[in-house]
Design a protein around this motif. Structure first.
Motif, PDB file in Angstrom:
ATOM      1  N   LYS A 162       0.829  -1.198   0.000  1.00  0.00           N
ATOM      2  CA  LYS A 162       0.000   0.000   0.000  1.00  0.00           C
ATOM      3  C   LYS A 162       0.864   1.249   0.000  1.00  0.00           C
ATOM      4  N   PRO A 163       0.642   2.169  -0.948  1.00  0.00           N
ATOM      5  CA  PRO A 163       1.425   3.403  -0.975  1.00  0.00           C
ATOM      6  C   PRO A 163       0.987   4.359   0.133  1.00  0.00           C
ATOM      7  N   SER A 164       1.804   5.355   0.397  1.00  0.00           N
ATOM      8  CA  SER A 164       1.475   6.345   1.419  1.00  0.00           C
ATOM      9  C   SER A 164       1.844   7.725   0.891  1.00  0.00           C
ATOM     10  N   TYR A 165       0.836   8.470   0.442  1.00  0.00           N
ATOM     11  CA  TYR A 165       1.045   9.805  -0.099  1.00  0.00           C
ATOM     12  C   TYR A 165       0.423  10.840   0.836  1.00  0.00           C
ATOM     13  N   ALA A 166       1.013  12.004   0.874  1.00  0.00           N
ATOM     14  CA  ALA A 166       0.475  13.085   1.695  1.00  0.00           C
ATOM     15  C   ALA A 166      -0.872  13.542   1.141  1.00  0.00           C
ATOM     16  N   ALA A 167      -1.741  14.000   2.037  1.00  0.00           N
ATOM     17  CA  ALA A 167      -3.034  14.525   1.610  1.00  0.00           C
ATOM     18  C   ALA A 167      -2.820  15.749   0.726  1.00  0.00           C
ATOM     19  N   LEU A 168      -3.756  15.990  -0.187  1.00  0.00           N
ATOM     20  CA  LEU A 168      -3.655  17.114  -1.104  1.00  0.00           C
ATOM     21  C   LEU A 168      -4.066  18.421  -0.432  1.00  0.00           C
ATOM     22  N   THR A 169      -3.483  19.511  -0.898  1.00  0.00           N
ATOM     23  CA  THR A 169      -3.906  20.829  -0.433  1.00  0.00           C
ATOM     24  C   THR A 169      -5.280  21.163  -0.994  1.00  0.00           C
ATOM     25  N   THR A 170      -5.457  20.914  -2.281  1.00  0.00           N
ATOM     26  CA  THR A 170      -6.763  21.034  -2.926  1.00  0.00           C
ATOM     27  C   THR A 170      -6.981  19.801  -3.787  1.00  0.00           C
ATOM     28  N   VAL A 171      -8.226  19.345  -3.857  1.00  0.00           N
ATOM     29  CA  VAL A 171      -8.552  18.137  -4.614  1.00  0.00           C
ATOM     30  C   VAL A 171      -8.952  18.526  -6.029  1.00  0.00           C
ATOM     31  N   PRO A 172      -8.292  17.958  -7.042  1.00  0.00           N
ATOM     32  CA  PRO A 172      -8.637  18.309  -8.424  1.00  0.00           C
ATOM     33  C   PRO A 172     -10.001  17.753  -8.814  1.00  0.00           C
ATOM     34  N   TRP A 240     -12.533  24.058 -29.642  1.00  0.00           N
ATOM     35  CA  TRP A 240     -11.203  23.776 -29.092  1.00  0.00           C
ATOM     36  C   TRP A 240     -10.852  24.817 -28.039  1.00  0.00           C
ATOM     37  N   PRO A 241     -10.251  24.433 -26.903  1.00  0.00           N
ATOM     38  CA  PRO A 241      -9.829  23.084 -26.510  1.00  0.00           C
ATOM     39  C   PRO A 241     -10.782  22.414 -25.508  1.00  0.00           C
ATOM     40  N   TYR A 242     -11.999  22.928 -25.366  1.00  0.00           N
ATOM     41  CA  TYR A 242     -12.928  22.372 -24.386  1.00  0.00           C
ATOM     42  C   TYR A 242     -13.278  20.925 -24.746  1.00  0.00           C
ATOM     43  N   GLY A 243     -13.374  20.109 -23.718  1.00  0.00           N
ATOM     44  CA  GLY A 243     -13.596  18.688 -23.917  1.00  0.00           C
ATOM     45  C   GLY A 243     -12.305  17.907 -23.964  1.00  0.00           C
ATOM     46  N   ARG A 244     -11.196  18.602 -24.225  1.00  0.00           N
ATOM     47  CA  ARG A 244      -9.881  17.957 -24.226  1.00  0.00           C
ATOM     48  C   ARG A 244      -9.230  18.030 -22.849  1.00  0.00           C
ATOM     49  N   ASP A 245      -9.782  18.851 -21.976  1.00  0.00           N
ATOM     50  CA  ASP A 245      -9.257  18.970 -20.618  1.00  0.00           C
ATOM     51  C   ASP A 245      -9.835  17.843 -19.768  1.00  0.00           C
ATOM     52  N   VAL A 246      -8.982  17.064 -19.174  1.00  0.00           N
ATOM     53  CA  VAL A 246      -9.400  15.911 -18.379  1.00  0.00           C
ATOM     54  C   VAL A 246      -9.549  16.278 -16.911  1.00  0.00           C
ATOM     55  N   THR A 247      -8.683  17.160 -16.442  1.00  0.00           N
ATOM     56  CA  THR A 247      -8.633  17.479 -15.007  1.00  0.00           C
ATOM     57  C   THR A 247      -8.558  18.982 -14.807  1.00  0.00           C
ATOM     58  N   GLY A 248      -9.206  19.449 -13.744  1.00  0.00           N
ATOM     59  CA  GLY A 248      -9.129  20.850 -13.355  1.00  0.00           C
ATOM     60  C   GLY A 248      -8.434  20.967 -12.013  1.00  0.00           C
ATOM     61  N   TYR A 249      -7.446  21.858 -11.928  1.00  0.00           N
ATOM     62  CA  TYR A 249      -6.642  22.007 -10.715  1.00  0.00           C
ATOM     63  C   TYR A 249      -6.945  23.337 -10.036  1.00  0.00           C
ATOM     64  N   LYS A 292      -7.345  22.367 -17.070  1.00  0.00           N
ATOM     65  CA  LYS A 292      -8.000  23.583 -16.576  1.00  0.00           C
ATOM     66  C   LYS A 292      -7.345  23.939 -15.240  1.00  0.00           C
ATOM     67  N   VAL A 293      -7.092  25.217 -15.027  1.00  0.00           N
ATOM     68  CA  VAL A 293      -6.542  25.691 -13.759  1.00  0.00           C
ATOM     69  C   VAL A 293      -7.434  26.806 -13.279  1.00  0.00           C
ATOM     70  N   HIS A 294      -7.794  26.771 -12.013  1.00  0.00           N
ATOM     71  CA  HIS A 294      -8.724  27.788 -11.528  1.00  0.00           C
ATOM     72  C   HIS A 294      -8.431  28.182 -10.084  1.00  0.00           C
ATOM     73  N   GLY A 295      -8.858  29.369  -9.747  1.00  0.00           N
ATOM     74  CA  GLY A 295      -8.827  29.879  -8.387  1.00  0.00           C
ATOM     75  C   GLY A 295     -10.119  30.636  -8.159  1.00  0.00           C
ATOM     76  N   MET A 296     -10.375  31.010  -6.933  1.00  0.00           N
ATOM     77  CA  MET A 296     -11.598  31.744  -6.626  1.00  0.00           C
ATOM     78  C   MET A 296     -11.525  33.157  -7.195  1.00  0.00           C
ATOM     79  N   ALA A 297     -12.625  33.560  -7.826  1.00  0.00           N
ATOM     80  CA  ALA A 297     -12.684  34.903  -8.383  1.00  0.00           C
ATOM     81  C   ALA A 297     -12.794  35.928  -7.264  1.00  0.00           C
ATOM     82  N   ALA A 298     -12.221  37.094  -7.464  1.00  0.00           N
ATOM     83  CA  ALA A 298     -12.288  38.158  -6.455  1.00  0.00           C
ATOM     84  C   ALA A 298     -13.734  38.616  -6.298  1.00  0.00           C
ATOM     85  N   LYS A 299     -14.135  38.840  -5.051  1.00  0.00           N
ATOM     86  CA  LYS A 299     -15.510  39.287  -4.783  1.00  0.00           C
ATOM     87  C   LYS A 299     -15.602  40.796  -4.882  1.00  0.00           C
TER      88      LYS A 299
END
Length: 299
Positions: A162-172, A240-249, A292-299
């Protein structure tokens, strides 16, 4: 009580039907997930661009890599470079094949670590998946490739140690693009298998989120022990390129991340813009991986 009465009472008791034993309720389907930090996006790149991709991914998101090696990771004869890039925002399994890639590999979008390989595969099939390839051994465990409604392919894997990896800061987020023909079936089957929880189901989301301004789409967010998933339901007419992105970080500072990405040779395909409450951009890494890469938009 006379002897006759006693005999009659005994006969009446004997004739009373005995209630059948209450059947035990079947146990709930087990959850075979292990944790989001063990879920990897599978990235296939040309062998010549293998090192450039790994270096750019870690330079963009931070983290570290496993030791690089060359292995046969398929049940048929093949050879690939292989390495993990473990970052605080998600892990990728990188493959740079030195031989032609055997069928059906290269089509699976993710690898999910499971606690019990045989039980997990059986559960996936029970919940509507089909096996694209039966369970097979690899150098460090066992694997299978399954397909869900709408052609969503993924690999299930189990490690001998069984591997042992550190928990993620944010989950993709695993980004799934479907039409209405398959969406409900996929969502039903996946949540059943993964013990998933539908966090939101917006049937009037703005199409500009997936490159379709002026259109309305459906966006379903799901969380489970396998991490996050976002299902986009549309007419499938994606530019293009929507639909080609598999993961968002998800990152803490999108602007800073884009600066690091550019310095590492990563191309910005879609400039940062505010959509659906967050600031997002689309990147292409050396070797062709689109994310895809994202962060929270400024309020």
């Amino acid at each position: 009580m006379t002897r006759f009465t006693m005999i009659l009472a005994t006969l009446m008791v004997a004739a009373t039907p005995i209630a059948a034993p209450v059947a035990a309720k079947p146990a709930a389907n087990a959850d075979h997930s292990v944790g989001a930090q063990y879920d990897t996006t599978h990235v296939y790149v040309p062998e010549a661009q293998f090192d450039a991709f790994v270096a750019s991914f870690v330079a963009t998101f931070g983290g570290k890599t496993s030791k690089q090696g060359e292995f046969q990771v398929t049940p048929t004869l093949s050879l690939t470079k292989s390495q993990l890039a473990l970052t605080p925002v998600g892990t990728v399994s990188v493959f740079g094949f030195k031989t032609p890639i055997p069928y059906p590999f290269g089509d699976e979008r993710t690898g999910y670590l499971v606690s019990d390989m045989d039980a997990a595969v059986a559960s996936a099939v029970k919940h509507g998946a089909v096996r694209r390839i039966a369970t097979f051994p690899d150098p460090i465990g066992r694997d299978a490739v399954v397909q869900w409604a709408g052609g969503v392919n993924m690999q299930l894997y189990w490690h001998t140690t069984k591997p042992s990896y550190a928990a993620l800061t944010t989950v993709p987020e695993n980004r799934i693009y479907l039409t209405s023909d398959a969406a409900d079936t996929f969502i039903h089957d996946w949540t059943g298998f993964a013990h998933g929880r539908i966090v939101s189901d917006d049937r009037a989301a703005k199409g500009e989120e997936i490159g379709q301004p002026g259109k309305t789409i459906r966006r379903v967010a799901i969380e489970s022990g396998y991490g996050r998933m976002t299902v986009f339901v549309s007419d499938g007419q994606l530019p293009w390129p929507y639909g080609r992105d598999v993961t968002g970080y998800e990152v803490a500072d999108l602007d800073a991340t884009l600066v690091k990405a550019s310095a590492a040779g990563v191309e910005t395909l879609v400039a940062a813009k505010a959509v659906a409450g967050r600031l997002s951009a689309m990147l292409r890494f050396p070797g062709g991986y689109i994310a895809k890469v994202h962060g929270m938009a400024a309020k």
